[in-house]
Design a protein around this motif. Structure first.
Motif, PDB file in Angstrom:
ATOM      1  N   THR A 176       0.782  -1.218   0.090  1.00 43.11           N
ATOM      2  CA  THR A 176       0.062   0.031   0.033  1.00 43.11           C
ATOM      3  C   THR A 176       0.914   1.107   0.144  1.00 43.11           C
ATOM      4  N   LEU A 177       1.978   1.132   0.695  1.00 50.83           N
ATOM      5  CA  LEU A 177       2.886   2.372   0.659  1.00 50.83           C
ATOM      6  C   LEU A 177       3.423   2.562  -0.482  1.00 50.83           C
ATOM      7  N   GLY A 178       3.867   1.512  -1.342  1.00 53.35           N
ATOM      8  CA  GLY A 178       4.361   1.780  -2.794  1.00 53.35           C
ATOM      9  C   GLY A 178       3.198   2.253  -3.762  1.00 53.35           C
ATOM     10  N   ILE A 179       1.846   1.815  -3.552  1.00 52.58           N
ATOM     11  CA  ILE A 179       1.001   2.373  -4.199  1.00 52.58           C
ATOM     12  C   ILE A 179       0.709   3.809  -4.060  1.00 52.58           C
ATOM     13  N   VAL A 180       0.920   4.311  -2.845  1.00 54.82           N
ATOM     14  CA  VAL A 180       0.793   5.788  -2.496  1.00 54.82           C
ATOM     15  C   VAL A 180       1.911   6.618  -3.005  1.00 54.82           C
ATOM     16  N   ILE A 181       3.107   6.107  -2.933  1.00 51.38           N
ATOM     17  CA  ILE A 181       4.347   6.812  -3.293  1.00 51.38           C
ATOM     18  C   ILE A 181       4.232   6.918  -5.021  1.00 51.38           C
ATOM     19  N   SER A 316      -8.074  13.211 -10.859  1.00 52.46           N
ATOM     20  CA  SER A 316      -7.963  11.947 -10.881  1.00 52.46           C
ATOM     21  C   SER A 316      -6.706  11.268 -10.222  1.00 52.46           C
ATOM     22  N   LEU A 317      -5.805  11.781 -10.299  1.00 56.69           N
ATOM     23  CA  LEU A 317      -4.349  11.454  -9.634  1.00 56.69           C
ATOM     24  C   LEU A 317      -4.569  11.812  -8.238  1.00 56.69           C
ATOM     25  N   TYR A 318      -5.488  13.120  -7.974  1.00 58.91           N
ATOM     26  CA  TYR A 318      -5.152  13.417  -6.526  1.00 58.91           C
ATOM     27  C   TYR A 318      -6.235  12.543  -5.922  1.00 58.91           C
ATOM     28  N   SER A 319      -7.408  12.032  -6.559  1.00 51.43           N
ATOM     29  CA  SER A 319      -8.205  11.127  -5.991  1.00 51.43           C
ATOM     30  C   SER A 319      -7.430   9.788  -5.707  1.00 51.43           C
ATOM     31  N   ALA A 320      -6.769   9.581  -6.539  1.00 52.40           N
ATOM     32  CA  ALA A 320      -6.006   8.120  -6.279  1.00 52.40           C
ATOM     33  C   ALA A 320      -5.030   8.233  -5.105  1.00 52.40           C
ATOM     34  N   VAL A 321      -4.342   9.215  -4.804  1.00 52.27           N
ATOM     35  CA  VAL A 321      -3.622   9.510  -3.739  1.00 52.27           C
ATOM     36  C   VAL A 321      -4.429   9.482  -2.256  1.00 52.27           C
ATOM     37  N   ILE A 322      -5.536  10.107  -2.438  1.00 57.27           N
ATOM     38  CA  ILE A 322      -6.448  10.038  -1.294  1.00 57.27           C
ATOM     39  C   ILE A 322      -6.925   8.454  -0.843  1.00 57.27           C
ATOM     40  N   VAL A 323      -7.097   7.943  -2.064  1.00 57.72           N
ATOM     41  CA  VAL A 323      -7.304   6.284  -1.867  1.00 57.72           C
ATOM     42  C   VAL A 323      -6.212   5.453  -1.250  1.00 57.72           C
ATOM     43  N   GLY A 324      -5.118   5.914  -1.602  1.00 58.97           N
ATOM     44  CA  GLY A 324      -3.868   5.108  -1.268  1.00 58.97           C
ATOM     45  C   GLY A 324      -3.478   5.426   0.081  1.00 58.97           C
ATOM     46  N   VAL A 325      -3.794   6.825   0.558  1.00 61.04           N
ATOM     47  CA  VAL A 325      -3.630   6.900   2.038  1.00 61.04           C
ATOM     48  C   VAL A 325      -4.644   6.231   2.760  1.00 61.04           C
ATOM     49  N   VAL A 326      -5.947   6.116   2.351  1.00 57.90           N
ATOM     50  CA  VAL A 326      -7.031   5.562   3.205  1.00 57.90           C
ATOM     51  C   VAL A 326      -6.512   3.928   3.224  1.00 57.90           C
ATOM     52  N   ASN A 327      -5.796   3.236   2.124  1.00 52.77           N
ATOM     53  CA  ASN A 327      -5.130   2.015   2.102  1.00 52.77           C
ATOM     54  C   ASN A 327      -4.466   1.754   3.234  1.00 52.77           C
ATOM     55  N   ILE A 328      -3.061   2.754   3.388  1.00 49.54           N
ATOM     56  CA  ILE A 328      -2.288   2.713   3.971  1.00 49.54           C
ATOM     57  C   ILE A 328      -2.951   2.527   5.539  1.00 49.54           C
ATOM     58  N   LEU A 386     -17.464   6.374  -1.122  1.00 45.08           N
ATOM     59  CA  LEU A 386     -17.489   4.904  -0.928  1.00 45.08           C
ATOM     60  C   LEU A 386     -16.377   4.148  -1.564  1.00 45.08           C
ATOM     61  N   VAL A 387     -15.419   4.523  -2.531  1.00 43.85           N
ATOM     62  CA  VAL A 387     -14.343   3.853  -2.699  1.00 43.85           C
ATOM     63  C   VAL A 387     -13.465   3.945  -1.805  1.00 43.85           C
ATOM     64  N   CYS A 388     -13.451   4.965  -0.791  1.00 47.12           N
ATOM     65  CA  CYS A 388     -12.293   4.966   0.278  1.00 47.12           C
ATOM     66  C   CYS A 388     -12.782   3.937   1.282  1.00 47.12           C
ATOM     67  N   PHE A 389     -14.258   3.827   1.371  1.00 44.05           N
ATOM     68  CA  PHE A 389     -14.670   2.905   2.225  1.00 44.05           C
ATOM     69  C   PHE A 389     -14.439   1.328   1.919  1.00 44.05           C
ATOM     70  N   PHE A 390     -14.619   1.284   0.652  1.00 43.28           N
ATOM     71  CA  PHE A 390     -14.331  -0.013  -0.065  1.00 43.28           C
ATOM     72  C   PHE A 390     -12.811  -0.462   0.244  1.00 43.28           C
ATOM     73  N   VAL A 391     -11.889   0.465  -0.233  1.00 46.35           N
ATOM     74  CA  VAL A 391     -10.538   0.319   0.001  1.00 46.35           C
ATOM     75  C   VAL A 391     -10.289  -0.109   1.497  1.00 46.35           C
ATOM     76  N   ALA A 392     -10.829   0.692   2.319  1.00 48.44           N
ATOM     77  CA  ALA A 392     -10.529   0.519   3.795  1.00 48.44           C
ATOM     78  C   ALA A 392     -10.964  -1.012   4.182  1.00 48.44           C
ATOM     79  N   GLY A 393     -12.164  -1.338   3.851  1.00 50.44           N
ATOM     80  CA  GLY A 393     -12.751  -2.691   4.189  1.00 50.44           C
ATOM     81  C   GLY A 393     -11.795  -3.762   3.518  1.00 50.44           C
ATOM     82  N   PHE A 394     -10.991  -3.385   2.381  1.00 46.62           N
ATOM     83  CA  PHE A 394     -10.082  -4.430   1.582  1.00 46.62           C
ATOM     84  C   PHE A 394      -8.756  -4.680   2.513  1.00 46.62           C
ATOM     85  N   ALA A 395      -8.384  -3.338   2.783  1.00 51.36           N
ATOM     86  CA  ALA A 395      -7.035  -3.168   3.262  1.00 51.36           C
ATOM     87  C   ALA A 395      -6.898  -3.694   4.746  1.00 51.36           C
TER      88      ALA A 395
END
Length: 499
Positions: A176-181, A316-328, A386-395
Motif C-alpha cells: 500500500t505504501l508503494g501504491i501511494v508513493i 484523477s491522480l489526486y483522488s488516487a492519492v487519497i485512496v492510497g492514504v486510506v489504504n495505508i 464509497l471507494v475509500c470505504f471499499f478500500v478500507a474494508g479491503f485493506a
C-alpha cells in the motif's frame, strides 16, 4: 508416526519480540514495495497524454474525442497488455522461485527478484518502443513473482506465532505504501512538460535497490537453513530471533517438519493428495477471491476510473492519492487487530463492508452517469467516499489476509509449492482482470461493480463456512486446526491416518 507430535498441539513457543526479528521482517517485507509501486504507477502512466501519444496514439485520439460519459475511452487491448503483461511473467517466475527458495534459500530468491525488477525499471524508463516497454514489464514481472512467492513465506517463518499476523501484514503495508508513493510521483510527473512518464517508470529501480540490500543483509530463516541441512546455523538464528536461550521445542518441531519434508520427492504431487486438500483449496480460492473482490478496479486503474467518470486529469491522480492514504491507514488497523481479533473477524467484517460499497457505487453510476448524464460534483464526491470505504474494508481484510493465511497454513513439505500456487492464482487473476477490466467497464458499465460484488458475496460466505481461525497457532503445528473444523476434519482424518 513421523508427524504425530506436530499434529497434536497448537502450542505457543514463547520468546520475546526482538528488534532483530522486527528489522528482518521489515526489510524482508520491502518486497511488497515492488508490487505496490507497479500497481500504482501503471494506471497513472497509462492516463498521461505524452505516454499515450508516444506509444498508443489511437488511445490518445479516442480519449480526446470521446464524450465525458464514455466508459470506453481507454478500451485498448494493447494498452491493457502493457499493464498486465507483468503479471503473466510473475506467474511463471513464481514457480521458478519456488524451486529457488527451497533449494537455495528465501534470501537468494528475494535478491534475484530485486535485481530483475531493477533492470526492468531501467528498461521501462528508457523505452524507445513498445518492445522495450514489454520486455521491461516482463523483467518487472519476474521480480514481482519472486517477491510475492518468497516474502510471505519468509515472514511467516521468521515471526513468533503470537505476532505472526502483524509482522506478516508488513508485506501488505509496504504494498500500500508503494501504491501511494507511485500515485504521488505520478501526480508530480504528470505536470512535467516532457518525459514525466519516464521518471515514473524508471523510479521503479529505487524499491528494487531496497529489496536487493535486504537480500544481502537480512538473515536467512531458520526453517530454510535447517531444510538445507545447515542445522547449527539454523539453531543459532532461531535463538537470535526469539531472544531466548531455550528454543529446543520449536527447534525440534522444525527438525521433525524437515524430516517429513525430506520424504517428499515431488511437493506439487504431494500437495494435490487428499491429506493436503484443505491447504490446496484455500491456497487456490483465497487469492482467487482476493482478486475478484474488485480491488484492482479501484487501485490498478484508479486514475483512469476517475477520469472516465468525469474528474479532470489532476483530480484523477489526486483522488488516487487519497485512496492510497486510506489504504495505508486501514492496513495499519489490520496490523494492530489481526492478532487480537483473529483472521476470520477481519475477513467477515471487511467483506460485508466491501459488498455494501459496491452496491451503492453501482447504484450511483447506474442512475447518475452514462448516456447524456455527466456525474455531478456531489455524486462524484459520493463515489470517492464509497471507494475509500471499499478500500478500507479491503485493506484490513482481504488485502493482507489474502497473503497471510495461505502462507501460514502450509506445512514445510509443501510450503514452497503451495506458495507458488498462491502466487500463480493471484497473478493469473491480476493478469486477466488487468487485461479485460477496461473492456468490462466498456461493456458492463456500472454493472462491473455488481459483477465483482457478487463474487465478494461468495467469498464472504466461503470464509464463514470453510476457513478456520489460525490466530496464535504455530506454523509447525498448524495441521491441528483442520481436525477441529466441522467440514475439513472428515477429509483429513480419513486421508491416511496420520491425525
Amino acid at each position: 508416526m513421523a508427524g504425530s507430535m506436530i499434529h497434536t498441539s497448537k502450542g505457543n513457543y514463547g520468546g520475546r519480540f526482538t528488534l532483530y526479528v522486527l528489522f528482518a521482517c521489515i526489510i524482508g517485507a520491502s518486497g511488497g514495495l515492488l508490487f505496490g509501486y507497479d500497481i500504482g504507477i501503471s494506471g497513472g502512466v497509462t492516463s498521461m497524454d505524452e505516454f499515450l501519444l508516444e506509444f498508443f496514439p489511437s488511445v490518445y485520439e479516442h480519449k480526446h474525442t470521446a464524450r465525458e460519459t464514455d466508459y470506453c475511452k481507454y478500451d485498448s487491448q494493447i494498452l491493457q497488455f502493457f499493464s498486465s503483461s507483468l503479471y503473466i511473467a510473475g506467474l511463471i517466475s513464481g514457480f521458478a522461485s519456488s524451486y529457488l527458495a527451497s533449494k537455495y534459500g528465501r534470501k537468494r530468491s528475494m535478491l534475484f527478484g530485486g535485481i530483475t525488477f531493477f533492470i526492468g525499471g531501467i528498461l521501462n524508463g528508457a523505452a524507445q518502443n513498445i518492445a522495450m516497454l514489454i520486455i521491461g514489464r516482463i523483467l518487472l514481472g519476474v521480480g514481482v513473482g519472486c517477491a510475492t512467492q518468497t516474502v510471505p513465506m519468509y515472514l511467516s517463518e521468521m515471526a513468533p506465532s503470537q505476532w505472526r499476523g502483524g509482522l506478516n501484514i508488513a508485506f501488505q503495508f509496504l504494498i500500500t505504501l508503494g501504491i501511494v508513493i507511485a500515485n504521488m510521483i505520478n501526480y508530480a510527473t504528470s505536470k512535467m512538460s516532457k518525459d514525466g512518464w519516464r521518471i515514473s517508470l524508471g523510479l521503479a529501480s529505487v524499491p528494487a535497490i531496497i529489496v536487493i540490500l535486504g537480500g544481502i543483509f537480512c538473515p536467512e530463516t531458520p526453517n530454510s537453513l535447517i531444510e538445507r541441512n545447515l542445522k547449527e546455523e539454523g539453531k543459532n538464528i532461531l535463538r537470535k530471533i526469539r531472544g531466548v536461550e531455550n528454543i529446543n521445542e520449536e527447534y525440534e518441531d522444525i527438525i521433525e517438519a524437515t524430516n517429513l519434508a525430506n520424504q517428499v520427492t515431488n511437493p506439487y504431487k504431494t500437495l494435490f493428495s487428499k491429506k493436503y486438500r484443505p491447504q490446496l483449496i484455500l491456497s487456490i480460492l483465497i487469492p482467487l477471491f482476493q482478486q475478484l473482490s474488485g480491488i484492482n478496479v479501484v487501485m490498478f486503474y484508479a486514475p483512469v476510473l476517475f477520469n472516465t467518470i468525469g474528474f479532470g486529469a489532476d483530480a484523477s491522480l489526486y483522488s488516487a492519492v487519497i485512496v492510497g492514504v486510506v489504504n495505508i491507514l486501514s492496513t495499519i488497523v489490520s496490523i494492530v487487530l489481526v492478532d487480537k481479533l483473529g483472521r476470520r473477524a477481519l475477513f467477515l467484517e471487511g467483506g460485508v463492508q466491501m459488498i455494501i460499497c459496491q452496491i451503492f457505487i453501482a447504484w450511483i453510476l447506474g442512475t447518475q452517469f452514462g448516456g447524456d448524464m455527466v456525474l455531478s460534483k456531489a455524486y462524484g464526491t459520493g463515489v470517492l467516499v464509497l471507494v475509500c470505504f471499499f478500500v478500507a474494508g479491503f485493506a484490513w481484510s482481504w488485502g493482507p489476509l489474502g497473503w497471510l493465511v495461505p502462507s501460514e497454513i502450509l506445512p514445510m513439505e509443501v510450503r514452497s509449492a503451495g506458495q507458488a500456487i498462491v502466487v500463480s492464482v493471484n497473478l493469473l487473476l491480476t493478469f486477466i482482470i488487468g487485461q479485460v477490466f477496461l473492456t468490462i467497464l466498456c461493456s458492463f458499465k456500472y454493472g462491473a461493480f455488481i459483477f465483482f460484488g457478487v463474487w465478494e458475496i461468495i467469498a464472504t460466505l466461503f470464509i464463514y463456512f470453510f476457513v478456520p481461525e489460525t490466530k496464535g497457532v504455530s506454523i509447525e503445528k498448524m495441521v491441528s486446526i483442520w481436525e477441529d473444523h466441522w467440514f475439513w476434519k472428515r477429509m483429513v482424518r480419513n486421508s491416511n491416518g496420520i491425525l
